[in-house]
Scaffold this active site. Structure first.
Site, PDB file in Angstrom:
ATOM      1  CG  HIS A 190      -3.259  -0.943  -6.952  1.00  0.00           C
ATOM      2  ND1 HIS A 190      -3.520  -0.283  -5.788  1.00  0.00           N
ATOM      3  CD2 HIS A 190      -3.328  -2.259  -6.641  1.00  0.00           C
ATOM      4  CE1 HIS A 190      -3.766  -1.158  -4.824  1.00  0.00           C
ATOM      5  NE2 HIS A 190      -3.652  -2.379  -5.327  1.00  0.00           N
TER       6      HIS A 190
ATOM      7  NE  ARG B 121      -4.252  -1.427   0.085  1.00  0.00           N
ATOM      8  CZ  ARG B 121      -4.312  -2.491  -0.725  1.00  0.00           C
ATOM      9  NH1 ARG B 121      -3.319  -2.781  -1.538  1.00  0.00           N
ATOM     10  NH2 ARG B 121      -5.384  -3.270  -0.716  1.00  0.00           N
TER      11      ARG B 121
ATOM     12  CD  GLU C 278      -3.111   3.152  -5.532  1.00  0.00           C
ATOM     13  OE1 GLU C 278      -2.190   2.807  -4.769  1.00  0.00           O
ATOM     14  OE2 GLU C 278      -4.005   2.397  -5.918  1.00  0.00           O
TER      15      GLU C 278
HETATM   16  C1  8YV Z   1      -6.571  -5.412  -5.484  1.00  0.00           C
HETATM   17  C2  8YV Z   1      -4.744  -5.406  -3.751  1.00  0.00           C
HETATM   18  O1  8YV Z   1      -6.634  -5.600  -6.845  1.00  0.00           O
HETATM   19  O2  8YV Z   1      -5.623  -7.358  -2.855  1.00  0.00           O
HETATM   20  C3  8YV Z   1      -5.133  -6.273  -2.620  1.00  0.00           C
HETATM   21  O3  8YV Z   1      -4.949  -5.866  -1.469  1.00  0.00           O
HETATM   22  O4  8YV Z   1      -4.092  -4.446  -3.577  1.00  0.00           O
HETATM   23  C4  8YV Z   1      -5.152  -5.743  -5.114  1.00  0.00           C
HETATM   24  O5  8YV Z   1      -4.992  -7.106  -5.315  1.00  0.00           O
HETATM   25  C5  8YV Z   1      -6.984  -4.032  -5.189  1.00  0.00           C
HETATM   26  O6  8YV Z   1      -6.906  -3.779  -3.835  1.00  0.00           O
HETATM   27  C6  8YV Z   1      -8.392  -3.771  -5.715  1.00  0.00           C
HETATM   28  O7  8YV Z   1      -9.379  -3.918  -4.723  1.00  0.00           O
END
Ligand code: 8YV
Length: 317
Positions: A282, A235, A264
């Site tokens: 992302h 993140r 973001e």
């Molecule tokens: C997702 C991600 O695609 O799973 C996670 O925590 O960061 C990604 O795999 C994204 O969060 C969309 O919801």
């Protein structure tokens, strides 16, 4: 059931067997007000990282709300304690995105250390170039040390790939991994300051929590080797982007690859200008197969909770 943004049809079909489904048709994140309006009266919310789902959203949805299924393994966008207080179950999608995210992480490590973005930009800019022995030299991985911050499922999958590339693994986290995991990866548990001092590539795989926000700040970046690289596929707020730009400008580290950003989808302007930075939007879990599995798992969680059978992959408050 309210689905805040497009999800694959396979998952919609699973939800539809359990009741009425409405999927937001907006090709953008819903605003806070829109989210509240859209989820009003829903028994389940299927959301994702850009939806801030808190007690107020749950209150606006109403007392029939039973489950919030986040289509992601990370759930920092959901106020889990506030939902637990209201008797709402929260689920995430662990496991199914591990390999895809580790693949992307390794792609970024290679792109960064072998300067693939720079090479691509140079060719597309129609710059004259010719092969010579000193042209666009990168840094090899063989015999180098990967520092994994957070040896969970994704961290382990990245470490497995690094082993195949001849790297040594050091890792840090709240506690050491089980000894069989450590020995399979020949991984050494070290405190964060030691990891930062020793690693040639630092790869972040810890969740975003109050304790990990800006874990990689100016001091951490200064502790890294001048030739080291930073990779973030967890993140954005785990890294202080302004401090990262400063560190790159000061030559404190060799480069960075980011798939996630502090604000973001905005990206610190100074990073956009740099050749030693690789940026992707992302994409960690962005394969057809993985996104389908994530959405299907979220849908199965919803159906299971609504049928009174409990969640499959619950997030604990
Ligand atoms: C997702 C991600 O695609 O799973 C996670 O925590 O960061 C990604 O795999 C994204 O969060 C969309 O919801």
């Amino acid at each position: 059931m309210a689905v805040t943004r497009w999800i694959p049809d396979e998952a919609v079909k699973i939800l539809a067997e359990a009741g009425e489904v409405r999927v937001s048709s907006a090709d953008r994140p819903l605003s806070v007000a829109e989210l509240r309006e859209f989820t009003a009266g829903a028994s389940a919310i299927v959301g994702m990282l850009h939806d801030r789902i808190d007690g107020e959203v749950a209150d606006a949805a109403g007392p029939q709300l039973k489950v919030v299924a986040n289509v992601a393994v990370g759930y920092d966008n959901v106020d889990v304690p506030a939902l637990a207080e209201r008797g709402v179950v929260v689920t995430n999608t662990p496991g199914v995105l591990t390999e895809a995210t580790a693949d992307l992480t390794f792609g970024l490590i290679l792109a960064l250390t072998r300067r693939l973005g720079e090479g691509e930009r140079l060719i597309r800019a129609r710059e004259p170039w010719s092969f010579h022995l000193g042209f666009l030299l990168g840094s090899g991985l063989q015999g180098k040390t990967l520092g994994v911050v957070g040896l969970g499922q994704i961290g382990r999958a990245v470490a497995r790939r690094a082993l195949a590339f001849g790297m040594r693994i050091v890792y840090t986290g709240r506690k050491p991994a089980p000894s069989e995991v450590e020995s399979a990866l020949a991984a050494e548990f070290v405190p964060l300051p030691e990891l930062l001092e020793r690693a040639d590539v630092v790869s972040l795989h810890c969740p975003l929590t109050a304790a990990t926000r800006h874990l990689i700040d100016a001091d951490a970046l200064r502790a890294m080797k001048p030739g080291a690289y930073l990779v973030n596929t967890t993140r954005g707020p785990v890294v202080d982007e302004a401090a990262l730009s400063d560190a790159l400008e000061a030559g404190e580290i060799a480069g960075a690859a980011l798939d996630v950003f502090e604000r973001e989808p905005s990206v610190e302007e100074r990073l956009l200008e740099r050749e030693d930075v690789v940026l992707t939007p992302h994409l960690g879990s962005a394969t057809v197969e993985t996104r389908t599995e994530m959405a299907v798992l979220a849908a199965r969680n919803v159906v299971s909770v609504l049928a009174g059978n409990g969640p499959l992959t619950e997030v604990q408050a």
